[in-house]
Design a protein around this motif. Structure first.
Motif, PDB file in Angstrom:
ATOM      1  N   ALA A 186      23.761  45.941 -24.632  1.00 58.21           N
ATOM      2  CA  ALA A 186      23.001  45.021 -23.795  1.00 58.21           C
ATOM      3  C   ALA A 186      23.439  43.594 -24.124  1.00 58.21           C
ATOM      4  N   TYR A 187      23.133  42.672 -23.225  1.00 59.11           N
ATOM      5  CA  TYR A 187      23.584  41.282 -23.395  1.00 59.11           C
ATOM      6  C   TYR A 187      23.132  40.698 -24.736  1.00 59.11           C
ATOM      7  N   ASP A 188      21.845  40.901 -25.080  1.00 59.61           N
ATOM      8  CA  ASP A 188      21.334  40.330 -26.320  1.00 59.61           C
ATOM      9  C   ASP A 188      21.925  41.027 -27.536  1.00 59.61           C
ATOM     10  N   GLU A 189      22.216  42.315 -27.417  1.00 61.34           N
ATOM     11  CA  GLU A 189      22.849  43.047 -28.525  1.00 61.34           C
ATOM     12  C   GLU A 189      24.273  42.552 -28.740  1.00 61.34           C
ATOM     13  N   GLU A 190      24.977  42.346 -27.637  1.00 61.25           N
ATOM     14  CA  GLU A 190      26.358  41.854 -27.730  1.00 61.25           C
ATOM     15  C   GLU A 190      26.398  40.473 -28.376  1.00 61.25           C
ATOM     16  N   ALA A 191      25.434  39.619 -28.042  1.00 58.29           N
ATOM     17  CA  ALA A 191      25.378  38.276 -28.628  1.00 58.29           C
ATOM     18  C   ALA A 191      25.218  38.353 -30.149  1.00 58.29           C
ATOM     19  N   VAL A 192      24.381  39.290 -30.608  1.00 61.01           N
ATOM     20  CA  VAL A 192      24.189  39.466 -32.056  1.00 61.01           C
ATOM     21  C   VAL A 192      25.465  39.975 -32.704  1.00 61.01           C
ATOM     22  N   VAL A 193      26.141  40.931 -32.056  1.00 60.51           N
ATOM     23  CA  VAL A 193      27.388  41.477 -32.598  1.00 60.51           C
ATOM     24  C   VAL A 193      28.450  40.387 -32.723  1.00 60.51           C
ATOM     25  N   VAL A 194      28.596  39.553 -31.711  1.00 62.24           N
ATOM     26  CA  VAL A 194      29.580  38.470 -31.742  1.00 62.24           C
ATOM     27  C   VAL A 194      29.275  37.504 -32.892  1.00 62.24           C
ATOM     28  N   ALA A 195      27.995  37.158 -33.063  1.00 61.36           N
ATOM     29  CA  ALA A 195      27.603  36.275 -34.169  1.00 61.36           C
ATOM     30  C   ALA A 195      27.905  36.930 -35.514  1.00 61.36           C
ATOM     31  N   MET A 196      27.678  38.229 -35.628  1.00 62.57           N
ATOM     32  CA  MET A 196      27.969  38.952 -36.864  1.00 62.57           C
ATOM     33  C   MET A 196      29.468  38.938 -37.174  1.00 62.57           C
ATOM     34  N   LEU A 197      30.286  39.118 -36.139  1.00 55.54           N
ATOM     35  CA  LEU A 197      31.738  39.085 -36.329  1.00 55.54           C
ATOM     36  C   LEU A 197      32.191  37.703 -36.794  1.00 55.54           C
ATOM     37  N   ASN A 198      31.640  36.681 -36.173  1.00 58.97           N
ATOM     38  CA  ASN A 198      32.010  35.308 -36.545  1.00 58.97           C
ATOM     39  C   ASN A 198      31.615  34.982 -37.984  1.00 58.97           C
ATOM     40  N   ASP A 199      30.473  35.525 -38.417  1.00 54.96           N
ATOM     41  CA  ASP A 199      29.963  35.239 -39.765  1.00 54.96           C
ATOM     42  C   ASP A 199      30.357  36.307 -40.783  1.00 54.96           C
ATOM     43  N   ARG A 200      31.085  37.325 -40.328  1.00 50.99           N
ATOM     44  CA  ARG A 200      31.505  38.460 -41.170  1.00 50.99           C
ATOM     45  C   ARG A 200      30.300  39.113 -41.845  1.00 50.99           C
ATOM     46  N   VAL A 201      29.314  39.436 -41.014  1.00 54.31           N
ATOM     47  CA  VAL A 201      28.091  40.115 -41.459  1.00 54.31           C
ATOM     48  C   VAL A 201      28.145  41.545 -40.921  1.00 54.31           C
ATOM     49  N   PHE A 202      27.794  42.518 -41.754  1.00 54.05           N
ATOM     50  CA  PHE A 202      27.958  43.916 -41.354  1.00 54.05           C
ATOM     51  C   PHE A 202      26.641  44.620 -41.023  1.00 54.05           C
ATOM     52  N   THR A 203      25.528  44.069 -41.455  1.00 52.61           N
ATOM     53  CA  THR A 203      24.219  44.619 -41.102  1.00 52.61           C
ATOM     54  C   THR A 203      23.268  43.451 -40.867  1.00 52.61           C
ATOM     55  N   LYS A 204      22.560  43.490 -39.749  1.00 56.72           N
ATOM     56  CA  LYS A 204      21.643  42.390 -39.432  1.00 56.72           C
ATOM     57  C   LYS A 204      20.378  42.945 -38.787  1.00 56.72           C
ATOM     58  N   GLN A 205      19.245  42.491 -39.287  1.00 57.10           N
ATOM     59  CA  GLN A 205      17.958  42.898 -38.716  1.00 57.10           C
ATOM     60  C   GLN A 205      17.340  41.709 -37.992  1.00 57.10           C
ATOM     61  N   THR A 206      17.040  41.890 -36.720  1.00 58.47           N
ATOM     62  CA  THR A 206      16.380  40.852 -35.932  1.00 58.47           C
ATOM     63  C   THR A 206      14.944  41.306 -35.670  1.00 58.47           C
ATOM     64  N   ASP A 207      14.192  40.484 -34.944  1.00 60.90           N
ATOM     65  CA  ASP A 207      12.820  40.859 -34.579  1.00 60.90           C
ATOM     66  C   ASP A 207      12.805  42.015 -33.584  1.00 60.90           C
ATOM     67  N   LEU A 208      13.920  42.224 -32.879  1.00 65.87           N
ATOM     68  CA  LEU A 208      13.969  43.224 -31.820  1.00 65.87           C
ATOM     69  C   LEU A 208      14.639  44.523 -32.245  1.00 65.87           C
ATOM     70  N   PHE A 209      15.663  44.415 -33.085  1.00 65.80           N
ATOM     71  CA  PHE A 209      16.424  45.606 -33.454  1.00 65.80           C
ATOM     72  C   PHE A 209      17.260  45.337 -34.703  1.00 65.80           C
ATOM     73  N   THR A 210      17.822  46.418 -35.232  1.00 63.81           N
ATOM     74  CA  THR A 210      18.770  46.336 -36.353  1.00 63.81           C
ATOM     75  C   THR A 210      20.155  46.682 -35.820  1.00 63.81           C
ATOM     76  N   VAL A 211      21.155  45.897 -36.220  1.00 64.28           N
ATOM     77  CA  VAL A 211      22.532  46.148 -35.801  1.00 64.28           C
ATOM     78  C   VAL A 211      23.402  46.331 -37.045  1.00 64.28           C
ATOM     79  N   ALA A 212      24.240  47.355 -37.018  1.00 62.10           N
ATOM     80  CA  ALA A 212      25.179  47.588 -38.123  1.00 62.10           C
ATOM     81  C   ALA A 212      26.580  47.777 -37.556  1.00 62.10           C
ATOM     82  N   ILE A 213      27.561  47.202 -38.217  1.00 68.01           N
ATOM     83  CA  ILE A 213      28.964  47.380 -37.840  1.00 68.01           C
ATOM     84  C   ILE A 213      29.642  48.153 -38.966  1.00 68.01           C
ATOM     85  N   ARG A 214      30.285  49.259 -38.610  1.00 75.63           N
ATOM     86  CA  ARG A 214      30.972  50.081 -39.608  1.00 75.63           C
ATOM     87  C   ARG A 214      32.350  50.466 -39.085  1.00 75.63           C
ATOM     88  N   THR A 215      33.245  50.861 -39.992  1.00 79.21           N
ATOM     89  CA  THR A 215      34.600  51.226 -39.597  1.00 79.21           C
ATOM     90  C   THR A 215      35.054  52.491 -40.299  1.00 79.21           C
TER      91      THR A 215
END
Length: 306
Positions: free
Chosen positions: A118-147
């Motif tokens: 979703a648009y808001d999820e993608e915005a969080v993912v882009v911010a995580m990539l820019n900041d090199r963050v792999f797990t982030k919890q927001t008020d709406l959801f938790t996002v994790a990037i793994r490889t």
């Protein structure tokens, strides 16, 4: 849309107590997710704002559990059961139970795999990539990037659903590649930060920054990561842009030049006394490892042998 959702929920939950929307009415749940995102509130918060009592059903409950995708995350993407349980808001033992039960019965719950963010999820993912963050919890959801060290995946968990995205649009895939997050995990970046670039005969080598990092720990982590990648130590260091890792006793170009200074004659040539056999052999070894003669090595540093 709000009136429609309110009317639909009233029809489905006549007592006003809303639960298990994701498992019972997935299409309706997706619509609620979108409306909740527009208002920057959680799914539960949005349903409550419509006047209903929301009873949260953890995303890890049995009827929502996708054994197949969970197995891929654990076996290939280095997601451990403890963090998966935390994201799903269930106990570690329940994750283990769901995994074992589904496997033994060859049974799968609702698929977690999704096609898009979703648009808001993608915005969080882009911010995580820019900041090199792999797990982030927001008020709406938790996002994790793994490889899996070849491709990345994104995991998004909200009040009662989880989705895993393995395929991304070109713009997002390009960011993963440019930041190397498609092949590097958080531990790989820790190693990268712990290595200092030095040069030996003009070639880049890595040296562990002992001033800021524990050498033994980084050495063990280095071994763990190149084994996880399924490649040799030298191939792994090449991914970081190095020809190899130099030992504590090895000399860098700067140190070699400093040492040679002590043997410069008046005519700017190098003369190492015959009794300095260890030093002479050391220079010969460096030359040999780099496919050079001793004379060629000295010439590289701007000297001639006398």
């Amino acid at each position: 849309m709000e009136e429609y959702l309110k009317e639909r929920l009233s029809e489905l939950y006549k007592g006003g107590r809303v639960k298990r929307v994701a498992s019972s009415f997935p299409s309706l749940y997706r619509m609620i997710q979108k409306e909740a995102a527009k208002q920057s509130v959680s799914v539960g918060g949005y349903i409550s704002s419509l006047g209903f009592e929301y009873i949260k059903t953890p995303a890890g409950s049995k009827d929502l559990f996708d054994y197949e995708t969970a197995a891929i995350l654990i076996q290939q993407y280095n997601v451990n059961r403890t963090e998966l349980a935390k994201w799903l808001n269930v106990s570690n033992s329940l994750v283990t139970h769901n995994m074992n039960t589904a496997h033994s019965r060859n049974a799968y719950g609702r698929s977690w795999v999704a096609d898009e963010l979703a648009y808001d999820e993608e915005a969080v993912v882009v911010a995580m990539l820019n900041d090199r963050v792999f797990t982030k919890q927001t008020d709406l959801f938790t996002v994790a990037i793994r490889t899996n060290h070849k491709n990345a995946c994104v995991i998004v968990v909200d009040d009662e659903s989880i989705k895993v995205i393995f395929n991304f649009p070109r713009r997002i895939k390009g960011l993963f590649t440019s930041y190397k997050i498609d092949i590097f995990s958080e531990d790989d970046f820790l190693i990268n930060d712990a290595l200092t670039r030095v040069f030996v005969v003009g070639k880049p080598y890595a040296k562990i920054n002992k001033a800021q990092y524990n050498q033994s720990r980084i050495s063990k982590l280095l071994r763990k990561q190149y084994e996880a990648h399924g490649i040799s130590k030298e191939e792994y260091l090449a991914l970081h842009g190095y020809n190899g890792l130099i030992s504590r006793s090895a000399f860098t170009d700067e140190e070699i030049r400093d040492r040679l200074q002590g043997y410069v004659t008046e005519d700017s040539k190098i003369m190492v006394a015959s009794n300095k056999t260890t030093l002479r052999q050391y220079f010969r070894d460096i030359a040999s490892k780099n496919g050079m003669s001793l004379e060629g090595l000295l010439k590289f540093y701007g000297y001639e042998k006398k």
